[in-house]
Design a protein around this motif. Sequence first.
Motif, PDB file in Angstrom:
ATOM      1  N   ALA A   1       0.823  -1.212   0.000  1.00  0.00           N
ATOM      2  CA  ALA A   1       0.000   0.000   0.000  1.00  0.00           C
ATOM      3  C   ALA A   1       0.857   1.263   0.000  1.00  0.00           C
ATOM      4  CB  ALA A   1      -0.919   0.011   1.214  1.00  0.00           C
ATOM      5  N   GLY A   2       2.170   1.107   0.191  1.00  0.00           N
ATOM      6  CA  GLY A   2       3.063   2.249   0.165  1.00  0.00           C
ATOM      7  C   GLY A   2       2.957   3.143   1.377  1.00  0.00           C
ATOM      8  N   LEU A   3       2.531   2.597   2.524  1.00  0.00           N
ATOM      9  CA  LEU A   3       2.407   3.414   3.725  1.00  0.00           C
ATOM     10  C   LEU A   3       3.781   3.851   4.227  1.00  0.00           C
ATOM     11  CD1 LEU A   3      -0.416   1.752   5.864  1.00  0.00           C
ATOM     12  CD2 LEU A   3      -0.580   3.550   4.153  1.00  0.00           C
ATOM     13  N   GLN A   4       3.831   5.015   4.810  1.00  0.00           N
ATOM     14  CA  GLN A   4       5.055   5.533   5.411  1.00  0.00           C
ATOM     15  C   GLN A   4       5.003   5.351   6.927  1.00  0.00           C
ATOM     16  OE1 GLN A   4       4.828   9.603   3.862  1.00  0.00           O
ATOM     17  NE2 GLN A   4       6.657   9.193   2.630  1.00  0.00           N
ATOM     18  N   ASP A   5       6.170   5.256   7.529  1.00  0.00           N
ATOM     19  CA  ASP A   5       6.294   5.228   9.004  1.00  0.00           C
ATOM     20  C   ASP A   5       5.375   4.186   9.628  1.00  0.00           C
ATOM     21  OD1 ASP A   5       8.028   7.420   8.706  1.00  0.00           O
ATOM     22  OD2 ASP A   5       6.344   8.832   8.831  1.00  0.00           O
TER      23      ASP A   5
END
Length: 367
Positions: A336-340
């Motif tokens: 999903a390309g989530l950050q942190d």
Amino acid sequence: MKLSLLEDLVCPCGGELLVSGSIAAPASSTEIMNGWLSCRRCGERFPIIKGIPRLLLGPLRASLRQEYPEFFRDSGNEAGENPTAEQQSKLRTMRSFGYEWRHFSDFRPEGEANFRWYFASYPPETLQGKTVLDAGCGKGRHLFFAAQHARKVIGVDISPAVDAAYANTAHLPNAHVVQADLFHLPLRPSSFDMVYSLGVLHHLPEPEAGFREILRYGNPGADILIYLYWSLNDEPKWKRRVLGGVTLVRRLSTRLPFPLLRLFAWFVAIGCELCFVLPYRVLRTTRWKSLAERLPLKLYADFPFRCLYQDQFDRFSAPIENRYDREEVEGWLIRAGLQDWTLLRGSGWRAMGKIRSSAAVPSASAM
């Protein structure tokens, strides 16, 4: 339905909605109890029943006609549709959770402790001023507490549980409830500062697709929080065998009439209380504390029996139940390309992160 919700609602086709044939609640001119929403683009009409906009489509919408025949009496006939296998699964899920949350509809003091556990990484001050989406709100227990801190919270659920959610939160001016399918949300994409879905996605026919779909409604940089069942694959063999037995029983229990299932769940909860919860309460303050920590269901030691009873009904009634390893959940977050992002273990997986600010999240249909 509070009129202020209109600024957030759109037709599932993306068109603007207009109120028609509405009846305002006697106590307030800003509340619509019964009426219709009409789409300016596709012409579809959706009912507002008992204060809740019900934006369901196809066979899911037909279920409303069965439940509220008096409301649809003068609305004209709608073409019937034969539900697909996926829609049949959704209908079974609607009935299951609708029955559960209507029966276990009340709030109790332990509800706030439960909310704090899920939101351990999000102290109340982090919700201040935010617009929040509760994707799968059930009876509104998390919606209620999130609304104590956020600027606005919109709870969406596919099942008749929305009636319980509305009853529990209607008095809160910043809390809203909508009946809709998570795959056809009647909301504006990229419009929420936080999106959470707790104990919902693992009951979907396509859980990861559902996850990717709700991400579309978070704005760039929005916080994401989900909770999923774990697989227990790295737990002791006896725990995995217990889970295997539960899975076998579910083949029958998910077909039982709901009143009979309630009785069955009560006996299961009694057994769990005697075999696991009570021993943990006794042993956790003794020199056998390390033994106590290995017991399953120890989380319920700090909650009343009714919580255990309700969760056993949930466990044996939901038509679909998916469970995940750490690597599988991490895969969701990475794809999903989530950050942190962070993954916390404890009676399941609490996964959280932020939507990237540099790129839009693709819809589930693009996977």
